[in-house]
Design a protein around this motif. Structure first.
Motif, PDB file in Angstrom:
ATOM      1  N   VAL A  48      -5.991  -9.908   7.557  1.00  0.00           N
ATOM      2  CA  VAL A  48      -6.552 -11.577   6.578  1.00  0.00           C
ATOM      3  C   VAL A  48      -7.288 -11.804   5.829  1.00  0.00           C
ATOM      4  O   VAL A  48      -6.607 -12.787   5.342  1.00  0.00           O
ATOM      5  CB  VAL A  48      -7.919 -10.798   7.150  1.00  0.00           C
ATOM      6  CG1 VAL A  48      -9.396 -11.585   6.782  1.00  0.00           C
ATOM      7  CG2 VAL A  48      -8.246 -10.083   8.477  1.00  0.00           C
ATOM      8  N   ALA A  49      -5.974 -10.672   4.343  1.00  0.00           N
ATOM      9  CA  ALA A  49      -5.906 -11.140   3.057  1.00  0.00           C
ATOM     10  C   ALA A  49      -4.729 -11.971   3.069  1.00  0.00           C
ATOM     11  O   ALA A  49      -5.016 -13.162   1.990  1.00  0.00           O
ATOM     12  CB  ALA A  49      -5.713  -9.996   2.204  1.00  0.00           C
ATOM     13  N   ALA A 101      -6.728   0.364   9.386  1.00  0.00           N
ATOM     14  CA  ALA A 101      -7.878  -0.729   8.811  1.00  0.00           C
ATOM     15  C   ALA A 101      -7.309  -1.263   7.812  1.00  0.00           C
ATOM     16  O   ALA A 101      -7.108  -2.651   7.351  1.00  0.00           O
ATOM     17  CB  ALA A 101      -8.729   0.081   8.346  1.00  0.00           C
ATOM     18  N   GLN A 102      -5.691  -0.487   7.335  1.00  0.00           N
ATOM     19  CA  GLN A 102      -4.917  -1.147   6.466  1.00  0.00           C
ATOM     20  C   GLN A 102      -4.035  -3.218   6.991  1.00  0.00           C
ATOM     21  O   GLN A 102      -3.836  -3.649   6.165  1.00  0.00           O
ATOM     22  CB  GLN A 102      -4.141  -0.287   5.884  1.00  0.00           C
ATOM     23  CG  GLN A 102      -2.712  -0.765   4.813  1.00  0.00           C
ATOM     24  CD  GLN A 102      -3.932  -1.545   3.382  1.00  0.00           C
ATOM     25  OE1 GLN A 102      -4.957  -0.596   3.041  1.00  0.00           O
ATOM     26  NE2 GLN A 102      -3.473  -2.745   2.958  1.00  0.00           N
ATOM     27  N   THR A 162       1.137  -0.924  -0.195  1.00  0.00           N
ATOM     28  CA  THR A 162      -0.277  -0.395  -0.765  1.00  0.00           C
ATOM     29  C   THR A 162       0.744   0.972  -0.525  1.00  0.00           C
ATOM     30  O   THR A 162       1.601   2.065   0.756  1.00  0.00           O
ATOM     31  CB  THR A 162      -0.616  -0.304   1.535  1.00  0.00           C
ATOM     32  OG1 THR A 162      -1.101  -1.149   1.642  1.00  0.00           O
ATOM     33  CG2 THR A 162      -1.477   1.177   0.605  1.00  0.00           C
ATOM     34  N   GLY A 167      -4.971  -4.401   9.301  1.00  0.00           N
ATOM     35  CA  GLY A 167      -6.217  -5.953   9.400  1.00  0.00           C
ATOM     36  C   GLY A 167      -6.002  -6.584   8.615  1.00  0.00           C
ATOM     37  O   GLY A 167      -6.545  -7.574   8.055  1.00  0.00           O
ATOM     38  N   THR A 168      -6.982  -5.360   7.245  1.00  0.00           N
ATOM     39  CA  THR A 168      -7.172  -5.968   5.744  1.00  0.00           C
ATOM     40  C   THR A 168      -5.942  -7.103   5.173  1.00  0.00           C
ATOM     41  O   THR A 168      -6.260  -8.015   4.817  1.00  0.00           O
ATOM     42  CB  THR A 168      -7.280  -5.138   4.913  1.00  0.00           C
ATOM     43  OG1 THR A 168      -8.649  -4.574   5.506  1.00  0.00           O
ATOM     44  CG2 THR A 168      -7.778  -6.095   3.818  1.00  0.00           C
ATOM     45  N   SER A 169      -4.529  -6.472   5.311  1.00  0.00           N
ATOM     46  CA  SER A 169      -3.567  -7.138   5.128  1.00  0.00           C
ATOM     47  C   SER A 169      -3.229  -8.531   5.766  1.00  0.00           C
ATOM     48  O   SER A 169      -3.587  -9.486   4.904  1.00  0.00           O
ATOM     49  CB  SER A 169      -2.020  -5.680   5.183  1.00  0.00           C
ATOM     50  OG  SER A 169      -2.914  -5.339   4.508  1.00  0.00           O
TER      51      SER A 169
END
Length: 146
Positions: free
Chosen positions: A127-128, A120-121, A107, A123-125
């Motif tokens: 999980v992904a 948010a970034q 990112t 956490g998303t990373s």
């Protein structure tokens, strides 16, 4: 949100996020590292100005070189059907006899981020990247770690 809420993304801010959530991690020369769902993950600031936040995961199971083509087909299907995270094989080990699956999400953070945006970034990373490694475990001939 005001401009004062936006701050540079630093490894220290990433560490604070991980610490606040009780995640185990350790500093490395390049950033931070830890284990999530049985996978090794790194948190790095890349680029000449350290302005690209990258979460990179490594699968536990290696791929013997004889299975490389079949696994690459599965990875191509994954990358073709999704925007992120990027998945790829990297040769490792003695004389590159094995290949290891990596997943990463990068990112651009050159303009900084608020605490909420960074959370948010990250956490998303997390999980992904871990989901990609688990989803692709069968292509490696391995069960997802638990």
């Amino acid at each position: 949100m005001s401009a004062a809420d936006i701050r540079a993304v630093t490894i220290e801010r990433v560490a604070a996020y991980l610490r606040e959530r009780g995640y185990g991690f350790a500093p490395t020369p390049a950033g931070l590292a830890g284990n999530w769902d049985g996978h090794h993950l790194w948190f790095l600031l890349q680029g000449s100005r350290a302005d690209v936040l990258q979460v990179r995961g490594r699968a536990v199971s290696a791929v013997p070189v004889r299975d490389r083509v079949a696994v690459l087909r599965a990875l191509n299907d994954w990358n073709r059907g999704r925007v992120w995270p990027k998945v790829y094989l990297r040769a490792e080990g003695d004389q590159a006899a094995e290949h290891v699956l990596y997943a990463e999400l990068s990112t651009d953070v050159r303009h900084g981020a608020t605490d909420a945006q960074l959370a948010a970034q990250l956490g998303t990373s997390l999980v992904a990247v871990t989901a990609a490694l688990e989803d692709l475990a069968p292509a490696l001939g391995a069960a997802p770690p638990r």
